[in-house]
Design a protein around this motif. Structure first.
Motif, PDB file in Angstrom:
ATOM      1  N   PRO A 443       0.813  -1.222   0.000  1.00 56.39           N
ATOM      2  CA  PRO A 443       0.000   0.000   0.000  1.00 56.39           C
ATOM      3  C   PRO A 443       0.844   1.268   0.000  1.00 56.39           C
ATOM      4  CG  PRO A 443      -0.902  -1.600   1.535  1.00 56.39           C
ATOM      5  CD  PRO A 443       0.416  -2.149   1.076  1.00 56.39           C
ATOM      6  N   GLY A 444       0.490   2.160  -0.920  1.00 54.55           N
ATOM      7  CA  GLY A 444       1.153   3.462  -0.988  1.00 54.55           C
ATOM      8  C   GLY A 444       2.520   3.460  -1.635  1.00 54.55           C
ATOM      9  N   SER A 445       3.025   2.312  -2.063  1.00 53.50           N
ATOM     10  CA  SER A 445       4.393   2.253  -2.592  1.00 53.50           C
ATOM     11  C   SER A 445       4.501   2.937  -3.947  1.00 53.50           C
ATOM     12  CB  SER A 445       4.855   0.797  -2.718  1.00 53.50           C
ATOM     13  OG  SER A 445       4.047   0.057  -3.614  1.00 53.50           O
ATOM     14  N   ARG A 446       5.567   3.664  -4.110  1.00 54.31           N
ATOM     15  CA  ARG A 446       5.908   4.301  -5.389  1.00 54.31           C
ATOM     16  C   ARG A 446       7.391   4.623  -5.363  1.00 54.31           C
ATOM     17  NH1 ARG A 446       5.003   7.550  -9.899  1.00 54.31           N
ATOM     18  NH2 ARG A 446       5.990   9.584  -9.630  1.00 54.31           N
ATOM     19  N   PRO A 447       8.221   3.939  -6.153  1.00 53.70           N
ATOM     20  CA  PRO A 447       7.874   2.942  -7.164  1.00 53.70           C
ATOM     21  C   PRO A 447       7.157   1.725  -6.555  1.00 53.70           C
ATOM     22  CG  PRO A 447      10.163   3.637  -7.408  1.00 53.70           C
ATOM     23  CD  PRO A 447       9.683   4.159  -6.094  1.00 53.70           C
ATOM     24  N   LYS A 469      -5.096  -8.157  -8.427  1.00 53.37           N
ATOM     25  CA  LYS A 469      -5.300  -6.706  -8.546  1.00 53.37           C
ATOM     26  C   LYS A 469      -3.999  -5.988  -8.186  1.00 53.37           C
ATOM     27  CE  LYS A 469      -6.191  -2.686  -6.159  1.00 53.37           C
ATOM     28  NZ  LYS A 469      -5.743  -2.189  -4.837  1.00 53.37           N
ATOM     29  N   CYS A 470      -3.522  -5.190  -9.114  1.00 49.65           N
ATOM     30  CA  CYS A 470      -2.273  -4.470  -8.876  1.00 49.65           C
ATOM     31  C   CYS A 470      -2.504  -2.978  -9.108  1.00 49.65           C
ATOM     32  CB  CYS A 470      -1.180  -4.985  -9.814  1.00 49.65           C
ATOM     33  SG  CYS A 470       0.441  -4.245  -9.483  1.00 49.65           S
ATOM     34  N   LEU A 471      -2.347  -2.195  -8.054  1.00 56.54           N
ATOM     35  CA  LEU A 471      -2.487  -0.738  -8.137  1.00 56.54           C
ATOM     36  C   LEU A 471      -1.114  -0.106  -8.331  1.00 56.54           C
ATOM     37  CD1 LEU A 471      -3.637   2.132  -7.683  1.00 56.54           C
ATOM     38  CD2 LEU A 471      -3.615   1.650  -5.219  1.00 56.54           C
ATOM     39  N   VAL A 482      12.136   6.050 -12.397  1.00 58.18           N
ATOM     40  CA  VAL A 482      10.938   5.587 -11.693  1.00 58.18           C
ATOM     41  C   VAL A 482      10.002   4.871 -12.655  1.00 58.18           C
ATOM     42  CG1 VAL A 482       8.859   6.337 -10.468  1.00 58.18           C
ATOM     43  CG2 VAL A 482      11.072   7.374  -9.932  1.00 58.18           C
ATOM     44  N   ARG A 483       9.828   5.460 -13.827  1.00 59.74           N
ATOM     45  CA  ARG A 483       8.904   4.861 -14.797  1.00 59.74           C
ATOM     46  C   ARG A 483       9.366   3.464 -15.207  1.00 59.74           C
ATOM     47  NH1 ARG A 483       8.813   4.794 -20.162  1.00 59.74           N
ATOM     48  NH2 ARG A 483      10.363   6.444 -20.414  1.00 59.74           N
ATOM     49  N   LEU A 484      10.643   3.330 -15.521  1.00 59.95           N
ATOM     50  CA  LEU A 484      11.160   2.025 -15.939  1.00 59.95           C
ATOM     51  C   LEU A 484      11.048   0.994 -14.821  1.00 59.95           C
ATOM     52  CD1 LEU A 484      14.335   2.863 -18.064  1.00 59.95           C
ATOM     53  CD2 LEU A 484      12.060   2.219 -18.854  1.00 59.95           C
ATOM     54  N   GLN A 485      11.300   1.416 -13.593  1.00 61.52           N
ATOM     55  CA  GLN A 485      11.214   0.489 -12.467  1.00 61.52           C
ATOM     56  C   GLN A 485       9.786  -0.020 -12.305  1.00 61.52           C
ATOM     57  OE1 GLN A 485      13.100   1.970  -8.924  1.00 61.52           O
ATOM     58  NE2 GLN A 485      12.224   0.370  -7.610  1.00 61.52           N
ATOM     59  N   GLN A 486       8.833   0.886 -12.420  1.00 63.45           N
ATOM     60  CA  GLN A 486       7.431   0.487 -12.269  1.00 63.45           C
ATOM     61  C   GLN A 486       6.991  -0.396 -13.434  1.00 63.45           C
ATOM     62  OE1 GLN A 486       5.206   2.895  -9.264  1.00 63.45           O
ATOM     63  NE2 GLN A 486       4.966   4.120 -11.124  1.00 63.45           N
ATOM     64  N   VAL A 508      -4.845   1.896 -12.331  1.00 66.81           N
ATOM     65  CA  VAL A 508      -3.925   3.006 -12.597  1.00 66.81           C
ATOM     66  C   VAL A 508      -4.484   4.277 -11.976  1.00 66.81           C
ATOM     67  CG1 VAL A 508      -2.730   4.339 -14.375  1.00 66.81           C
ATOM     68  CG2 VAL A 508      -3.245   1.914 -14.775  1.00 66.81           C
ATOM     69  N   ILE A 509      -3.672   4.910 -11.140  1.00 67.35           N
ATOM     70  CA  ILE A 509      -4.028   6.185 -10.527  1.00 67.35           C
ATOM     71  C   ILE A 509      -2.842   7.119 -10.693  1.00 67.35           C
ATOM     72  CG2 ILE A 509      -4.640   7.373  -8.381  1.00 67.35           C
ATOM     73  CD1 ILE A 509      -5.919   4.832  -7.378  1.00 67.35           C
ATOM     74  N   LEU A 510      -3.106   8.360 -11.056  1.00 63.25           N
ATOM     75  CA  LEU A 510      -2.022   9.332 -11.153  1.00 63.25           C
ATOM     76  C   LEU A 510      -1.439   9.581  -9.763  1.00 63.25           C
ATOM     77  CD1 LEU A 510      -3.540  11.951 -13.633  1.00 63.25           C
ATOM     78  CD2 LEU A 510      -1.714  10.301 -14.097  1.00 63.25           C
ATOM     79  N   PRO A 511      -0.127   9.786  -9.668  1.00 65.43           N
ATOM     80  CA  PRO A 511       0.502  10.016  -8.355  1.00 65.43           C
ATOM     81  C   PRO A 511      -0.026  11.284  -7.690  1.00 65.43           C
ATOM     82  CG  PRO A 511       2.147   9.585 -10.064  1.00 65.43           C
ATOM     83  CD  PRO A 511       0.857   9.815 -10.763  1.00 65.43           C
TER      84      PRO A 511
END
Length: 638
Positions: A443-447, A469-471, A482-486, A508-511
């Motif tokens: 939960p909340g992870s980014r990347p 389900k993957c958010l 960051v994009r490549l890692q995700q 998919v949710i915008l950061p």
């Protein structure tokens, strides 16, 4: 007798459960886990012809237990008639345990002592039933025992006098004729005059006979294939189809020539062989499609060769068989597809056209997979975190009551729940026909990080009906690293789902801090498709009408087999969601909603604080849920 031909083919013979060792290259003694599939030669052909578009029917018996019900449900799922797949109260369903050691070694044990399918009798079917089909397809094992042989001969008699075509897949297994030790299911050929004599007694009753060279050897009583075919021709005028492995097959409709190539020869397809078991049943399924549709032997053999080639490159028998859409796609591109087992388009088609879950035209999903949010609520009101588990069970109770009261069919009911606090919920609802998804993201992870570690090790223990389900908090304009890692993490998740057979719901949710922009969501979806990621489901926030139209067009272009989109809530007020719902009117790709905090947020906080009892919580959540379902269903009204 005059009977309407409402069936294409009746398959009579072996049906069993295959338990396939998952460790490729290991001895059967060393296998540590197994995959469960529908099996048995006739069962496989009934399945394979059904997925090739024929109306097939299974004539056999299964036990009155879990394995028998599994086989029945597998056949019904692909449209096979099971009206004559009888339940035997006194015998168990047959089992087969198999392994894949290497390209030449496939250890196999038949567990068929007094099994259900060998108890089939002539009283189990009527002449009217046999006459209702265009073809009766028999497998040779049922000629090996007096009782099943009598049933087969009775069925053949009914077929012959009612204009029903008859086909034999020789399906020679020495162990099933009592020629080897019980544990030696792997041996494919042993000479036996007795078996040859018993086969030759009935070969004249068939219009088509299909077998490998070795199988014709046993029918003809010679290990010289041409001499064996000539011996078969002396007792049968059937059209003979000789399977030749990677070389394809040859068909003989009249006098047997001096070489196999002088028959109608259709060459095979080169693939990397993983598992030859089941290839013959796939071959028979494709062959019957062409034969019964009157497409000629060259076309029928092209279908058959392609079906067999695709199956040898995959794990399992029935689930490895190509569907009609998959086979047609391959044959249209055959000149360009030199290795069908490596073709991404074919592999995707196989995945999406063999899904086990039903199509869902509408989904009203209660989403309570939240973890951090429930923990925060508990801490804010001073409640014990241990109360979250019983809270989730109450939300499930509310959901169940709404499903009944709102008249939601099982196909429309759904929930999203986690295993951290909701494993009891998942256990309770699994197997009830609901749409079930569960989260994997931290939960909340980014990347993006996964909550319970490696995705592969997680999915091993998941029921197949649970959707992954993957958010991901994703912006196509993210920092490159960051994009490549995700993207790499999502690719791994998708590949794991392709391997395990689980469906994927990509949310998919915008950061945080990024202004909502519909164009960014569309670009994010395009990016994932460009990476070869094709989720079964998308979960997206409310968008405007033009954006939904663009998304519908995108999905149709990139993956016409996508299950659809569900709308997320983000704790928005119902009035805001009502507007969002209205923007989806006329967009069939949007199947419904998966909303949570809007429905349970405030009542859950009050319950955790001790300000609301169980029944009041259930009543309040139900009221919110009912209202949202009404708003969804009224979305197209002015």
């Amino acid at each position: 007798m005059s009977t309407e031909k409402n069936l294409d083919v009746i398959c009579m013979g072996r049906i069993a459960v295959d338990l396939y060792g998952q460790q490729i290259g290991a001895r059967l003694e060393d296998m540590s886990s197994f995959s469960k599939y529908l099996g048995g030669s006739s069962g496989n052909v009934a399945y394979g012809t059904a997925v090739q578009g024929l109306k097939s029917s299974m004539l056999a018996r299964v036990g009155d237990e879990h394995m028998g019900r599994f086989l029945r449900e597998e056949l019904q799922r692909v449209g096979c008639d099971t009206s004559h797949l009888l339940t035997d109260k006194d015998r168990l369903t047959g089992l087969v345990i198999l392994g894949i050691k290497d390209e030449e070694t496939f250890p196999l044990i038949f567990y068929r002592e007094n099994c259900a399918d060998m108890a089939i009798s002539k009283e189990d079917f009527s002449e009217e039933y046999i006459a209702s089909a265009r073809c009766l397809a028999i497998t040779g094992t049922h000629l090996s025992h007096p009782k099943t042989r009598e049933a087969v001969l009775t069925a053949l008699k009914y077929a012959r006098r009612n204009g029903v075509k008859t086909a034999l897949d020789i399906d020679y297994r020495p162990v099933l004729w009592g020629l080897t030790s019980l544990g030696d299911g792997e041996t494919r050929f042993i000479e036996s005059e007795k078996v040859t004599d018993q086969l030759q007694e009935v070969l004249g009753l068939f219009d088509v006979i299909v077998g490998t060279e070795e199988e014709f050897h046993i029918c003809g009583g010679s290990t010289d294939t041409i001499q064996a075919l000539k011996a078969v021709r002396e007792v049968s005028q059937a059209e003979l189809v000789c399977k030749r492995g990677a070389l394809g097959c040859s068909v003989f409709t009249d006098v047997i020539p001096e070489t196999l190539d002088q028959g109608i020869t259709v060459y095979g397809v080169r693939v990397d062989v993983l598992n030859v078991l089941g290839a013959g049943d796939a071959f028979m399924s494709g062959l019957l499609r062409g034969y019964l549709n009157g497409e000629g032997w060259e076309k029928a053999c092209a279908y058959a060769n392609a079906c067999g080639a695709l199956v040898v490159s995959r794990h399992g028998c029935a689930p490895a068989m190509p569907t009609k859409a998959e086979l047609d796609n391959y044959l249209l591109r055959a000149q360009q597809v030199k290795r069908p087992d490596l073709d991404s388009e074919l592999n995707h088609l196989h995945r999406v056209t063999t899904r086990k879950s039903p199509t869902r035209d509408e989904l009203c999903v209660m989403a309570f997979d939240h973890r951090i949010q429930f923990v925060d609520m508990a801490r804010q009101v001073g409640a014990d975190i241990a109360r979250i588990k019983p809270l989730k069970k109450l939300i499930l109770q509310a959901s169940r009551e709404v499903v009944v009261e709102a008249g939601l069919e099982k196909g429309q009911a759904g929930l999203l729940c986690d295993s951290s606090f909701g494993q009891d919920v998942l256990n309770a609802i699994t197997g009830q026909g609901w749409w079930i998804a569960r989260p994997i993201e931290l939960p909340g992870s980014r990347p993006l990080e996964l909550e319970h570690g490696n995705i592969g090790s997680q999915l091993v223990s998941w029921p197949l009906e649970h959707i992954v389900k993957c958010l991901v908090f994703f912006n196509p304009e993210d920092d490159h690293t960051v994009r490549l890692q995700q993207e790499h993490q999502i690719q791994e998740v998708y590949q794991a789902c392709c391997q395990s057979g689980h469906e994927l719901l990509l949310e998919v949710i915008l950061p945080a801090g990024i202004e909502k922009d519909d164009a960014l969501y569309l670009r994010a979806m395009k990016r994932f498709y460009n990476l070869g990621i094709k989720p079964d489901w998308w979960k997206l926030p409310p968008l405007d009408k033009a954006s939904w139209q663009a998304i519908s067009t995108l999905i149709e272009e990139r993956d016409a087999y996508c299950r659809g989109v569900v709308i997320l809530g983000l704790d928005a007020p119902q009035a805001e969601l009502q507007h969002g719902f209205s923007q989806t009117a006329g967009q069939n790709i949007v199947k419904g909603f998966a909303v949570g905090r809007t429905l349970f947020g405030e009542p859950s906080r009050a319950w955790l604080a001790g300000q609301m009892d169980d029944q009041t919580l259930i009543h309040t959540v139900k009221e919110n849920y009912h209202n949202l379902i009404t708003l969804w269903r009224q979305r197209g009204e002015k």
